[in-house]
Motif scaffolding. Sequence first.
Motif, PDB file in Angstrom:
ATOM      1  N   THR A   1      32.431  35.031  36.118  1.00 49.40           N
ATOM      2  CA  THR A   1      33.339  35.407  34.268  1.00 49.40           C
ATOM      3  C   THR A   1      33.787  36.645  34.743  1.00 49.40           C
ATOM      4  O   THR A   1      33.859  37.590  36.088  1.00 49.40           O
ATOM      5  N   GLY A   2      34.635  37.281  33.669  1.00 51.03           N
ATOM      6  CA  GLY A   2      35.453  38.131  34.117  1.00 51.03           C
ATOM      7  C   GLY A   2      36.692  38.460  32.708  1.00 51.03           C
ATOM      8  O   GLY A   2      36.505  37.056  31.673  1.00 51.03           O
ATOM      9  N   ASP A   3      37.212  39.375  32.774  1.00 54.82           N
ATOM     10  CA  ASP A   3      38.777  39.404  31.582  1.00 54.82           C
ATOM     11  C   ASP A   3      39.942  39.282  32.357  1.00 54.82           C
ATOM     12  O   ASP A   3      39.470  40.522  33.428  1.00 54.82           O
ATOM     13  N   LEU A   4      40.692  38.780  31.941  1.00 50.20           N
ATOM     14  CA  LEU A   4      42.454  39.065  32.216  1.00 50.20           C
ATOM     15  C   LEU A   4      43.140  39.609  31.508  1.00 50.20           C
ATOM     16  O   LEU A   4      43.442  38.598  31.059  1.00 50.20           O
ATOM     17  N   LYS A   5      43.169  40.586  31.621  1.00 49.32           N
ATOM     18  CA  LYS A   5      44.381  41.039  30.673  1.00 49.32           C
ATOM     19  C   LYS A   5      43.683  40.657  29.066  1.00 49.32           C
ATOM     20  O   LYS A   5      44.808  40.596  27.822  1.00 49.32           O
ATOM     21  N   GLY A   6      42.516  41.351  29.148  1.00 53.81           N
ATOM     22  CA  GLY A   6      41.439  41.394  27.960  1.00 53.81           C
ATOM     23  C   GLY A   6      40.965  39.809  27.929  1.00 53.81           C
ATOM     24  O   GLY A   6      40.330  39.608  26.754  1.00 53.81           O
TER      25      GLY A   6
ATOM     26  N   HIS B   1      42.057  29.937  36.544  1.00 52.83           N
ATOM     27  CA  HIS B   1      40.908  30.495  34.831  1.00 52.83           C
ATOM     28  C   HIS B   1      41.179  29.691  33.416  1.00 52.83           C
ATOM     29  O   HIS B   1      42.497  29.019  33.857  1.00 52.83           O
TER      30      HIS B   1
ATOM     31  N   ALA C   1      37.002  31.735  35.943  1.00 53.42           N
ATOM     32  CA  ALA C   1      37.147  30.805  37.010  1.00 53.42           C
ATOM     33  C   ALA C   1      36.867  29.953  37.868  1.00 53.42           C
ATOM     34  O   ALA C   1      35.206  29.997  37.887  1.00 53.42           O
TER      35      ALA C   1
ATOM     36  N   GLU D   1      43.311  44.067  38.404  1.00 54.79           N
ATOM     37  CA  GLU D   1      43.664  44.828  37.208  1.00 54.79           C
ATOM     38  C   GLU D   1      42.409  45.440  36.732  1.00 54.79           C
ATOM     39  O   GLU D   1      42.854  46.551  35.974  1.00 54.79           O
TER      40      GLU D   1
ATOM     41  N   GLY E   1      35.877  43.210  35.191  1.00 52.69           N
ATOM     42  CA  GLY E   1      35.732  42.339  36.029  1.00 52.69           C
ATOM     43  C   GLY E   1      36.702  41.049  35.919  1.00 52.69           C
ATOM     44  O   GLY E   1      36.751  39.982  35.109  1.00 52.69           O
TER      45      GLY E   1
END
Lengths: 122, 834
Positions: free
Chosen positions: A63-68, A80, A73, B485, B518
């Motif tokens: 898990t995580g964040d991409l552009k908020g 994602h 994944a 990022e 992350g």
Amino acid sequence: MSNKTQWQSVCHIDDLVPDSGIAVWTEDGPVAVFYLPNRIPCLFAISHTDPFSGANVLARGITGDLKGQPVVASPLYKQHFNLETGACLEDTSIKVTIYPVLLDGDEVVLEVPIKAHDQAVA
Amino acid sequence: MSKKNLIVVGNGMVGHHFLEQFVDSDAAAGFNVVVFGEEPQLAYDRVHLSEYFTGSTHADLAMGTAQWYADKGIDLHLDEQVTEIDRDNKQVITPKGSYSYDELVLSTGSFPFVPPIQGNDNPHCLVYRTLEDLDQIRASAEGGKVGVVVGGGLLGLEAANALKSLGLEAHVVEFAPRLMPVQLDADGGALLRKKIEDLGVQVHTEKATSAIVEGEDHRLRMNFSDDSHLETDLIVFSAGIRPQDALARSSGLEIGERGGIVINNQCTTSDANIHAIGECALWDQRIFGLVAPGYTMARTLAGALNGDSEAAFTGADMSTKLKLLGVDVGSIGDAHGQTPGARNIQFNDGANGVYRRMVISEDGKKLLGAILVGDNGPYDTLLQYALNSIDLPASPEVLILPESEGGAPTLGPDALPDTASICSCHNVTKGDICGAIDAGCCDLGSVKGETKASTGCGGCAALLKNVVDCELEKRGVEVSKDICEHFPYSRQELFHLVKINGIRTFHQLIHDHGKGHGCDICKPAVASILATVWNEHILATDHVALQDTNDTFMANMQKNGTYSIVPRVPGGEITPDKLIVLGEVAKEYNLYTKITGGQRIDLFGATLSELPEIWEKLIAAGFETGHAYGKSLRTVKSCVGSTWCRYGVQDSVGMAILLEDRYKGLRSPHKLKMAVSGCTRECAEAQSKDIGVIATDKGWNLYVCGNGGMRPRHADLFATDLSDEELIRAIDRVLMFYVRTADRLQRTSVWMENLEGGLDYLKQVVLEDSLGIGEELDAHMQTVIGTYQCEWKTAVEDPEKRKRFREFVNDERKDPVQQWTQERGQRRPVVETA
Ligand SMILES: Cc1cc2nc3c(=O)[nH]c(=O)nc-3n(C[C@H](O)[C@H](O)[C@H](O)COP(=O)(O)OP(=O)(O)OC[C@H]3O[C@@H](n4cnc5c(N)ncnc54)[C@H](O)[C@@H]3O)c2cc1C
Ligand code: HEM
Ligand code: SF4
Ligand code: SF4
């Protein structure tokens, strides 16, 4: 087809793994529940089935964040999925089912559709 | 409607270039073009003026022909100096008449500055700017023996060379303490002086000429302020240039404090109908004494006159590379280090006559300027770094160190031909990638989208990134080395942050040094770094969510969501009893079995919940995890060696087992493979491994940084005839240095190719301990070895960790999507036919 739903208790709060996912079996099949303690709300539930491989693996992704956006994944081919909308970031034509999820006391509850045969019984 | 008049004053290099740009444009149709040149010849190539002394004629140097001017309908007046501009009546005045203009272009260049020294009007005191000047110098040299150039700058040295070529004994007199004071520092100047003196030109620094009087042995005598003197037959002044702004001054145009016709970005002066270009123009308080910026101004003005609103002159790079008297001299950007906080890195090799200096930004990331004397080899690379603000390598000095000292890095991917296949899944070559970039892709993501490279098995991701980065850099795009990022750092930088700040969790690292939560790029990378540095169990609470599924469940996920199990079989040596256990377990769980290329046995098709049960049985029989899932040591392959083989000279199996046991569990940026062969016949194929060991009569030869796969690479011979202890120490250090400095998913081969200084540098670090970190590397490896645990053993013994292996936490059922069929006597997944 009915669009009736029901809330189903799927696991205990201690079953959750922070910043990661677990898989549960529901009336609607396999669902992945993610617990991201640093976000509000902190629970997310999406289909456990990876649409690209058909394998039940999404709970085992990172898990995580991409552009908020909160994302997971896929552990197989790494696409994602947005945990809030189910949308695939790499392929806009693909979306996985999302499920409303809440904490009821120490129980994690999901809102899942009631299957036709269940209604017949009811 | 009658045509307007456009007049160009000055027929030099820039004025001519302007005509070339302008006469064929749309706007030109509305103008009669008139050109005045004070010199009797058509514009010629002043940059190569000195060639006039070595055989070139005006015709050779000329930039255009009279015929061209005639064809273009340009009214050319040579040998006709404009003496006045009458702005009120919009006229220019020459000794021959007055001419009306609607638009006026001044390209009057500059003139040599002659210091106000008594006697400087002697007929043998000359300058070096025009063909006529050179004619005069040639005439004056006749019957003379000695020539002096006043001014030890770029042009002065060129003039000195010219005097020498005319057969004179040449001297350079410089006021400053060194040659080329503008471009060079003391060390560079000293080296240049030595080189030039070796060529027979005598250099006198710190000499201020107070008077030029009649000489005794020669025509002239120069008296210096320190009471010394020098006799000579002619003097060439080369003490700088001044913008030729006389016309502009007398007609009241705005002039800079120290001269120069003030222009705006469109090269227009304070009078909207008068423009100035070339060395006479002052833009942003600056004069540009080189031809390229002048050409840019010429193009800008031609564009502006054609109504191009985009046309703008916005400054120019003043870097230069030239050969003075056969000596390479290069100067880039802020060569003096005048930027606040700028730092210097110097390399001075007096013996070989090479001096290099880099001026780098305060943070050490950017190249601001550079000076090169003696060898312009690194000029192009340095210029790229400076012009494109490319981030410097971690140790920038390698850019100016000679190859023998670990310098002169060549960027690995650069060496690949265009036909090299990068992604074999989608058959994408380097040429295809370059094509995509040229077609507008300017980052890794869009190159992937366009070419599909690395969207198959993904095995080429690291190479693709290298190529894309390299190609983008070549095209001047700044490439971010940030891992993702969430962290503005490379893997290596993160490694240092973790190590130096004693960071033990991902949360602490992202809190202190990153942003957001992350992703699947940074989390496993950080997990791997944390594992290398602290070696805690990968399923420790803080790390569990960081791992790739393969690491989380300590098995490789297969296409249907099941897993494979690969127990360690060190060196490929296995007892019959253990073999039987493998067979029994496989049978019980209906696992597909296959012998891997790494000399062990892979059991496929285990479900998540079966994994701990299976491992419990394997561990009871003495097996350990094989780390087939991790970016870590896989196997150490071996041949049978001296114990059985009639050729063997050392016990290759024994060594392989020793190595495998030593390095098992070492987390690294990418997988590691090793092999040991018992003699030179090399049956274990050790030269295709990251670490290859081949037995010799006297010990072991060590090969490093090989690999098979899409881009096979033979390992390089690293050291020969090592004892067991020497071998292990060398491997310890190579591996630790790799783990510490490689990028994410960078295999040893690519790492080494990208290591500035390559193999030689690695040898110095490891074998000679050139960085003085040898003991630290040894100690770090010792810690890793000392804290080894079989991850599976720890996991199966811990009920909390075992909980992770439930397929569904609320239901005992098996995953229903997995469907099986039989093939060649074993179970395998049903494959959908596409
Ligand atoms: C020996 C030498 C070596 C050089 N080497 C290099 C090099 O390696 N690299 C580099 O980039 N640059 C070099 N330069 C500099 C380069 O030659 C100049 O930057 C370039 O020539 C400038 O062009 P310009 O048209 O502005 O001036 P110029 O070429 O000087 O042209 C100006 C012309 O205008 C004429 N003029 C002036 N006033 C009037 C007037 N009132 N009426 C009519 N005509 C007038 C002048 O006689 C002259 O012909 C060198 C120069 C010299 C002298
Ligand atoms: C970069 C692309 C590669 C990918 C994605 C890849 C993937 C894999 C995977 C997933 C496995 C484990 C199979 C399993 O147990 O589930 C594996 C094992 C193996 N691969 Fe690769 N591989 C790559 C390149 C290579 C290369 C270049 C070689 C040899 C030259 C190689 C040789 C092997 C061997 C020998 C094994 C078995 C290892 C063992 O015994 O643990 N692979 N590979
Ligand atoms: S195991 Fe075979 S199919 Fe899979 S990545 Fe390696 S070479 Fe390709
Ligand atoms: S490498 Fe040499 S020792 Fe090893 S099996 Fe081959 S021949 Fe024998």
